[in-house]
Each structure stands twice: as C-alpha cells, then as structure tokens.
Design a protein around this motif. Structure first.
Motif, PDB file in Angstrom:
ATOM      1  N   GLU B  84       0.729  -1.176   0.184  1.00 49.02           N
ATOM      2  CA  GLU B  84      -0.096  -0.005  -0.074  1.00 49.02           C
ATOM      3  C   GLU B  84       0.859   1.264   0.136  1.00 49.02           C
ATOM      4  O   GLU B  84       0.700   2.094  -0.621  1.00 49.02           O
ATOM      5  CB  GLU B  84      -0.913   0.032   1.139  1.00 49.02           C
ATOM      6  CG  GLU B  84      -2.194  -0.872   0.947  1.00 49.02           C
ATOM      7  CD  GLU B  84      -3.258  -0.719   2.280  1.00 49.02           C
ATOM      8  OE1 GLU B  84      -2.670   0.082   3.277  1.00 49.02           O
ATOM      9  OE2 GLU B  84      -3.954  -1.670   2.303  1.00 49.02           O
ATOM     10  N   LEU B  85       2.154   1.175   0.836  1.00 50.13           N
ATOM     11  CA  LEU B  85       2.749   2.212   0.861  1.00 50.13           C
ATOM     12  C   LEU B  85       3.725   2.673  -0.561  1.00 50.13           C
ATOM     13  O   LEU B  85       3.545   3.843  -0.866  1.00 50.13           O
ATOM     14  CB  LEU B  85       4.085   2.045   1.730  1.00 50.13           C
ATOM     15  CG  LEU B  85       5.017   3.263   2.230  1.00 50.13           C
ATOM     16  CD1 LEU B  85       4.310   4.329   2.813  1.00 50.13           C
ATOM     17  CD2 LEU B  85       6.036   2.773   3.009  1.00 50.13           C
ATOM     18  N   ARG B  86       3.775   1.652  -1.314  1.00 50.12           N
ATOM     19  CA  ARG B  86       4.399   1.913  -2.706  1.00 50.12           C
ATOM     20  C   ARG B  86       3.147   2.535  -3.483  1.00 50.12           C
ATOM     21  O   ARG B  86       3.544   3.451  -4.044  1.00 50.12           O
ATOM     22  CB  ARG B  86       4.909   0.347  -3.342  1.00 50.12           C
ATOM     23  CG  ARG B  86       6.168   0.065  -2.794  1.00 50.12           C
ATOM     24  CD  ARG B  86       6.799  -1.014  -3.961  1.00 50.12           C
ATOM     25  NE  ARG B  86       5.840  -2.256  -3.442  1.00 50.12           N
ATOM     26  CZ  ARG B  86       6.276  -3.087  -2.625  1.00 50.12           C
ATOM     27  NH1 ARG B  86       7.220  -2.868  -1.714  1.00 50.12           N
ATOM     28  NH2 ARG B  86       5.483  -4.211  -2.603  1.00 50.12           N
ATOM     29  N   ALA B  87       2.207   1.961  -3.280  1.00 47.28           N
ATOM     30  CA  ALA B  87       1.034   2.446  -4.435  1.00 47.28           C
ATOM     31  C   ALA B  87       0.855   4.071  -3.750  1.00 47.28           C
ATOM     32  O   ALA B  87       0.353   4.945  -4.708  1.00 47.28           O
ATOM     33  CB  ALA B  87      -0.205   1.823  -4.035  1.00 47.28           C
ATOM     34  N   SER B  88       0.647   4.490  -2.591  1.00 50.56           N
ATOM     35  CA  SER B  88       0.734   5.752  -2.014  1.00 50.56           C
ATOM     36  C   SER B  88       1.734   6.536  -2.432  1.00 50.56           C
ATOM     37  O   SER B  88       1.288   7.605  -2.765  1.00 50.56           O
ATOM     38  CB  SER B  88       0.491   5.785  -0.549  1.00 50.56           C
ATOM     39  OG  SER B  88      -0.420   4.921  -0.143  1.00 50.56           O
ATOM     40  N   GLN B  89       2.926   6.134  -2.651  1.00 51.13           N
ATOM     41  CA  GLN B  89       4.283   7.201  -2.932  1.00 51.13           C
ATOM     42  C   GLN B  89       3.965   7.393  -4.189  1.00 51.13           C
ATOM     43  O   GLN B  89       4.028   8.413  -4.694  1.00 51.13           O
ATOM     44  CB  GLN B  89       5.174   6.299  -2.520  1.00 51.13           C
ATOM     45  CG  GLN B  89       5.836   6.398  -0.999  1.00 51.13           C
ATOM     46  CD  GLN B  89       6.848   5.323  -0.792  1.00 51.13           C
ATOM     47  OE1 GLN B  89       7.216   4.609  -1.586  1.00 51.13           O
ATOM     48  NE2 GLN B  89       7.581   5.611   0.442  1.00 51.13           N
ATOM     49  N   TRP B  90       3.524   6.309  -5.076  1.00 46.59           N
ATOM     50  CA  TRP B  90       3.356   6.754  -6.362  1.00 46.59           C
ATOM     51  C   TRP B  90       2.138   7.839  -6.549  1.00 46.59           C
ATOM     52  O   TRP B  90       2.477   8.765  -7.517  1.00 46.59           O
ATOM     53  CB  TRP B  90       2.950   5.409  -7.257  1.00 46.59           C
ATOM     54  CG  TRP B  90       2.852   5.679  -8.700  1.00 46.59           C
ATOM     55  CD1 TRP B  90       3.862   5.680  -9.604  1.00 46.59           C
ATOM     56  CD2 TRP B  90       1.617   5.766  -9.395  1.00 46.59           C
ATOM     57  NE1 TRP B  90       3.095   5.767 -10.713  1.00 46.59           N
ATOM     58  CE2 TRP B  90       1.737   5.972 -10.720  1.00 46.59           C
ATOM     59  CE3 TRP B  90       0.189   5.754  -9.068  1.00 46.59           C
ATOM     60  CZ2 TRP B  90       0.858   6.275 -11.700  1.00 46.59           C
ATOM     61  CZ3 TRP B  90      -0.783   6.025  -9.971  1.00 46.59           C
ATOM     62  CH2 TRP B  90      -0.522   6.240 -11.175  1.00 46.59           C
ATOM     63  N   ALA B  91       1.120   7.507  -5.846  1.00 51.05           N
ATOM     64  CA  ALA B  91      -0.081   8.659  -5.970  1.00 51.05           C
ATOM     65  C   ALA B  91       0.314   9.893  -5.513  1.00 51.05           C
ATOM     66  O   ALA B  91       0.004  10.835  -6.262  1.00 51.05           O
ATOM     67  CB  ALA B  91      -1.192   8.049  -5.138  1.00 51.05           C
ATOM     68  N   VAL B  92       1.268  10.040  -4.432  1.00 47.20           N
ATOM     69  CA  VAL B  92       1.589  11.204  -4.021  1.00 47.20           C
ATOM     70  C   VAL B  92       2.431  11.926  -5.057  1.00 47.20           C
ATOM     71  O   VAL B  92       2.424  13.254  -5.153  1.00 47.20           O
ATOM     72  CB  VAL B  92       2.363  11.247  -2.675  1.00 47.20           C
ATOM     73  CG1 VAL B  92       3.269  12.245  -2.392  1.00 47.20           C
ATOM     74  CG2 VAL B  92       1.381  10.538  -1.529  1.00 47.20           C
ATOM     75  N   ARG B  93       3.449  11.319  -5.647  1.00 44.49           N
ATOM     76  CA  ARG B  93       4.194  11.678  -6.613  1.00 44.49           C
ATOM     77  C   ARG B  93       3.416  12.511  -7.915  1.00 44.49           C
ATOM     78  O   ARG B  93       3.545  13.540  -8.244  1.00 44.49           O
ATOM     79  CB  ARG B  93       5.233  10.875  -7.144  1.00 44.49           C
ATOM     80  CG  ARG B  93       6.663  11.023  -6.806  1.00 44.49           C
ATOM     81  CD  ARG B  93       7.504  10.360  -7.657  1.00 44.49           C
ATOM     82  NE  ARG B  93       7.636   9.058  -7.924  1.00 44.49           N
ATOM     83  CZ  ARG B  93       7.446   7.927  -7.307  1.00 44.49           C
ATOM     84  NH1 ARG B  93       8.129   7.996  -5.893  1.00 44.49           N
ATOM     85  NH2 ARG B  93       7.066   6.780  -7.537  1.00 44.49           N
ATOM     86  N   GLU B  94       2.426  11.461  -8.255  1.00 43.00           N
ATOM     87  CA  GLU B  94       1.511  12.033  -9.253  1.00 43.00           C
ATOM     88  C   GLU B  94       0.731  13.262  -8.846  1.00 43.00           C
ATOM     89  O   GLU B  94       0.572  14.050  -9.700  1.00 43.00           O
ATOM     90  CB  GLU B  94       0.501  10.640  -9.585  1.00 43.00           C
ATOM     91  CG  GLU B  94      -0.177  11.129 -10.935  1.00 43.00           C
ATOM     92  CD  GLU B  94      -1.255   9.842 -11.097  1.00 43.00           C
ATOM     93  OE1 GLU B  94      -1.134   9.619 -12.268  1.00 43.00           O
ATOM     94  OE2 GLU B  94      -1.701   9.832 -10.199  1.00 43.00           O
ATOM     95  N   ASN B  95       0.185  13.113  -7.672  1.00 42.15           N
ATOM     96  CA  ASN B  95      -0.731  14.113  -7.061  1.00 42.15           C
ATOM     97  C   ASN B  95       0.129  15.506  -7.418  1.00 42.15           C
ATOM     98  O   ASN B  95      -0.314  16.766  -7.635  1.00 42.15           O
ATOM     99  CB  ASN B  95      -1.003  14.072  -5.724  1.00 42.15           C
ATOM    100  CG  ASN B  95      -1.873  14.968  -5.358  1.00 42.15           C
ATOM    101  OD1 ASN B  95      -1.409  15.921  -4.545  1.00 42.15           O
ATOM    102  ND2 ASN B  95      -3.282  14.937  -5.634  1.00 42.15           N
ATOM    103  N   GLU B  96       1.435  15.419  -6.735  1.00 38.64           N
ATOM    104  CA  GLU B  96       2.251  16.617  -6.755  1.00 38.64           C
ATOM    105  C   GLU B  96       2.442  17.256  -8.236  1.00 38.64           C
ATOM    106  O   GLU B  96       2.533  18.465  -8.162  1.00 38.64           O
ATOM    107  CB  GLU B  96       3.469  16.453  -6.012  1.00 38.64           C
ATOM    108  CG  GLU B  96       3.449  16.373  -4.415  1.00 38.64           C
ATOM    109  CD  GLU B  96       4.571  15.933  -3.687  1.00 38.64           C
ATOM    110  OE1 GLU B  96       5.612  15.563  -4.452  1.00 38.64           O
ATOM    111  OE2 GLU B  96       4.490  15.833  -2.419  1.00 38.64           O
ATOM    112  N   GLU B  97       2.800  16.141  -8.997  1.00 35.17           N
ATOM    113  CA  GLU B  97       2.973  16.725 -10.402  1.00 35.17           C
ATOM    114  C   GLU B  97       1.915  17.490 -10.964  1.00 35.17           C
ATOM    115  O   GLU B  97       2.073  18.555 -11.618  1.00 35.17           O
ATOM    116  CB  GLU B  97       3.434  15.561 -11.386  1.00 35.17           C
ATOM    117  CG  GLU B  97       4.962  15.136 -11.033  1.00 35.17           C
ATOM    118  CD  GLU B  97       4.991  13.413 -11.629  1.00 35.17           C
ATOM    119  OE1 GLU B  97       5.917  13.183 -11.290  1.00 35.17           O
ATOM    120  OE2 GLU B  97       4.167  13.365 -12.579  1.00 35.17           O
ATOM    121  N   LEU B  98       0.689  16.845 -10.582  1.00 34.67           N
ATOM    122  CA  LEU B  98      -0.556  17.465 -11.193  1.00 34.67           C
ATOM    123  C   LEU B  98      -0.875  18.994 -10.431  1.00 34.67           C
ATOM    124  O   LEU B  98      -1.207  19.685 -11.160  1.00 34.67           O
ATOM    125  CB  LEU B  98      -1.823  16.450 -10.969  1.00 34.67           C
ATOM    126  CG  LEU B  98      -1.801  15.105 -11.867  1.00 34.67           C
ATOM    127  CD1 LEU B  98      -2.687  14.413 -11.445  1.00 34.67           C
ATOM    128  CD2 LEU B  98      -2.005  15.749 -13.489  1.00 34.67           C
TER     129      LEU B  98
END
Lengths: 167, 280
Positions: B84-98
């Motif tokens: 879940e942490l790996r998935a969340s980290q990816w989502a956070v990165r994507e969110n920050e980029e957006l």
C-alpha cells in the motif's frame, strides 16, 4: 513534621487523582481523593489548619484541571466549615461514619464546583449530567472515605505523629 | 474574646485568600498552575510509565499462547502495508506533479512531536489529558493532537514540560468538519462519554439536502484556523434532525480511542501554516 506529612499526603492525593481513570458508568467523576483527604484533616485538625489544607488542596486540584483557580478552594473550604460545624454531632471514628462523610463530602464538592464553573461559563455540562456526576462522586467518596482515613492515619502514625479527633 | 478574635481572623484570611485566587490575573494564574504541573509532571510520568509497563507485562502473559499466531498475522500486515505504501508514494508523486501543473502550492508535511499521556483531568469536569511535552519541545496552545487512528483534540494550556489537551469528546471543543462523500460541512462538538464507556461526538448544522449515511467518513475541513484539512475524526453512526428541523445532526464515533490513549502526536504548525489551512 506535621506540615511535611500534610504536604506529602496532598502531593500523593493530587498525583493519584490525576492518574486514576474516571469510571464511565458513574458519569465520569474524578476520584475524590483530595476532597476526602480534606475531610480527614477537617476531622483531625483545628479549623485554621484544616482551612489551610482546604485552600492548598483546592489550588492543587484546580491547577491540575483546565478551570481557573479558586473554584475548588471555595468548595473545599465550604466543606471544612460544614464538617467543623456538625462534626461534634455526627463524627465518630467508625468506618460507617467515614463512608457517609466521604459520600456527602465528595458529592458536595462536585456539585458546588460544577455549579460555580457552569454559572461562570467555564463548562458546558447539562444539569442532568451534573447530577449523575454528583451521584457518581458520592459513590466514589463512600468507597474512598474509610480507605483514605485509614491510610492517612496510618501514615501519620508511621511518622510518629499523634492522631486523634481534634476537640 | 480572644477566641472570637481568632475566629474572625480565620474568616477574614479565608475570604481574602478566596478573593485573591478568584481574581488572580491570567498570567499569574497560569504561572501558578504551570508551577504545580511542572512539580508533579516527573512523578506523573514515572507512575504512568510504571503502570504501562505493568499493563504490558500482564498483556504479554495473557497472550503468551497466541504470540506465534499474532506474529504471523503481523508479518502479513507488514507485507500488505508495504504494498500500500508503494502505491501511495506513487499516487503522492503523481498528485504533486498534477498540482504543480495547475499551480497549486505544495502541501506542507507537518512536523510531529510524539508525546506520552501522563495524566487525565483531575476535576472530572473536562475531557482532557496531559502530555509529557511542552513549550521547550516547541508546543504552543491550539495545536492539533493526533493518534495513529485519528484526531484526538487540541492543546490548550502549555507549560515548559507539559501540555494539556482538550479532547474532541469535550462539549467545549468545537471543530469545523467536512463529510467528503457528500461534501457536507458542519461543526463537531463532543457529547462526553456514555455510561457504557463509548465516546461520542455530534456534528451540527448539516445540510438536510445531503444524503448522509451511517459509516460516512468525517474529516477536518481546515476552516477555523486550528486544524489543517483532511485529518480523520471518525465515522457517522446515525443521522437525525435537530430541534429546529432546519438542519440535520450526525452522531459520530471518533476513530481515536480517546479513553485509552497512551501516546499522541502533536502537529507543529507555524502561524503561516495555520492561516493557510483552508486553502487548497
């Protein structure tokens, strides 16, 4: 030595009162250890000393809560005055008396403090909750009365202080 | 006559003491309270730590037979959480980029101060507890206090080494909240502790047009300047109309176990972060 014993007892009482969890089934009143200790000194010391203990215990109790200083002191001083007035009629060194005194004393202090805090807008507690808390406090006071009287007198005897009912 | 004079003196001194105490300036009153708390704090800390160790030892003894099973379950939990942490980290990165693309400012990562609960309210009139961290650790009044499960309350009185926390279960603690599923806003206040030990809160002023259901998540809205947005508070247990019939009211079960808190985290917010809490 007498002052030291009073200070130690007040310190321990304040410590325990802030640590013991308030029983939810009794309306979450605090364990009335300081009020019961004040009762003990009201029964065993002269009035000026009992009032000094009441003022000190009140300051300690208020300092450990979120309210302003003075409310618990007023309630505990009232308790001492009442006990000193009627002590000759009701007090004997018996466990049953300590149960009744503990219950009445704890309930009086809880009700008075709650009323003063509510009247001045420091707490938002419905009257029903306040009555439940007062009744719960009386139960805890009844349980604590004999124990605190016993423990305090034993402690004073241990320190070599003469324990007796003040005239 | 001497006895009468002595009695009068006692009354006079008592009345004067009460008057002084009740009219003490706020700064002096705070100093007196802080002094007493600071004196008792080491003892509170010591006794509560000993109590925790004894409770832990008792729990360990009780659960000795189930340790292997518990260990296996925990290992599975760690694997699941890592995924879940790996998935969340990816989502956070994507969110920050957006967010960077549309020009929103980057969300702040708040600094947390871990603290242990060393005492609870000793008067019985407040839902509060005392932490073993204070002004010297950077704490000030009106900082959010969290548990790993959700919001617990806010700091109210802070001395050098202690901080008193007003819990969200106290009727005097109010939090501006949002129900994300329906995007409803309301004001949460404590309802105290029920006779069965359950801690409940209620959310007032909810829009009656919103279909709020039991189980809906309740989070902080970020309005009000104390709590940043998005902190989990709890879940709706039931919904009812308020006395006026104009708004709806939700009974909320807090996620944090407020009755058995041993540790807490204080969110250190700067005044700038506080003023920005309501921004996207």
């Amino acid at each position: 030595m007498k002052v030291v014993s009073i200070a130690i007892l007040l310190l321990v009482a304040g410590l325990l009162q802030a640590l013991l969890p308030a029983p939810a089934r009794l309306g979450q009143p605090a364990w009335p250890i300081l009020p019961t200790l004040v009762l003990y000194f009201a029964c065993t010391r002269e009035r000026p000393m009992a009032l000094v203990v009441a003022v000190t215990a009140g300051v300690v109790q208020d300092a450990l809560g979120l309210g302003p200083l003075g409310y618990s002191t007023a309630a505990l001083a009232t308790l001492v005055i009442a006990i000193r007035r009627y002590r000759g009629e009701v007090f004997e060194s018996e466990a049953v008396t300590h149960v009744v005194l503990g219950a009445l004393g704890a309930a009086t202090v809880t009700l008075l403090t709650g009323f003063l805090l509510r009247a001045n807008g420091h707490i938002e507690v419905p009257w029903g909750t306040m009555l439940v808390k007062t009744a719960g406090s009386a139960v805890l006071g009844a349980v604590l009365g004999p124990s605190v009287f016993w423990a305090a007198s034993r402690f004073e005897q241990f320190l070599g202080l003469h324990w007796e009912v003040a005239p | 006559m001497a006895v009468h004079r002595g009695g009068f003196l006692v009354w006079w001194v008592l009345a004067a003491t009460l008057l002084v105490l009740l009219n003490l300036p706020l700064t002096w009153s705070r100093s007196v309270k802080a002094g007493i708390r600071e004196t008792l704090a080491p003892l509170h800390s010591l006794v509560s730590r000993v109590g925790f160790r004894v409770a832990e030892a008792a729990d360990a003894l009780r659960g000795l037979g189930g340790l292997a099973v518990e260990n296996r379950a925990l290992q599975e939990e760690i694997l699941r959480l890592r995924a879940e942490l790996r998935a969340s980290q990816w989502a956070v990165r994507e969110n920050e980029e957006l967010r960077a693309l549309v020009g929103f400012r980057t969300r702040t990562t708040y600094r947390l101060v871990a603290a242990e609960v060393i005492a609870r309210d000793s008067t019985g009139w407040w839902q509060s507890l005392r932490l073993d961290r204070g002004r010297l650790d950077g704490l000030t009044p009106d900082l959010p206090v969290m548990t790993p499960d959700g919001l617990a309350g806010r700091t109210v009185e802070v001395s050098d080494h202690t901080a008193d926390v007003l819990l969200i279960s106290d009727p005097g603690c109010r939090v501006s909240v949002r129900l994300p599923r329906t995007d409803s806003f309301g004001v949460l206040r404590g309802s105290g502790v029920r006779w069965d030990g359950r801690v409940l809160c209620r959310v007032d002023f909810l829009n009656p047009g919103h279909a709020i259901r039991p189980g809906d998540e309740v989070v902080t809205s970020g309005l009000g300047g104390v709590f940043p947005p998005g902190l989990l508070i709890g879940h709706v247990e039931s919904v009812q109309s308020d006395a006026t019939g104009i708004h709806r009211r939700a009974i909320v079960l807090p996620s944090a176990n407020l009755g058995a808190m041993r540790q807490a985290f204080v969110l250190l917010l700067t005044s700038n972060e506080r003023s920005n809490t309501a921004r996207p």
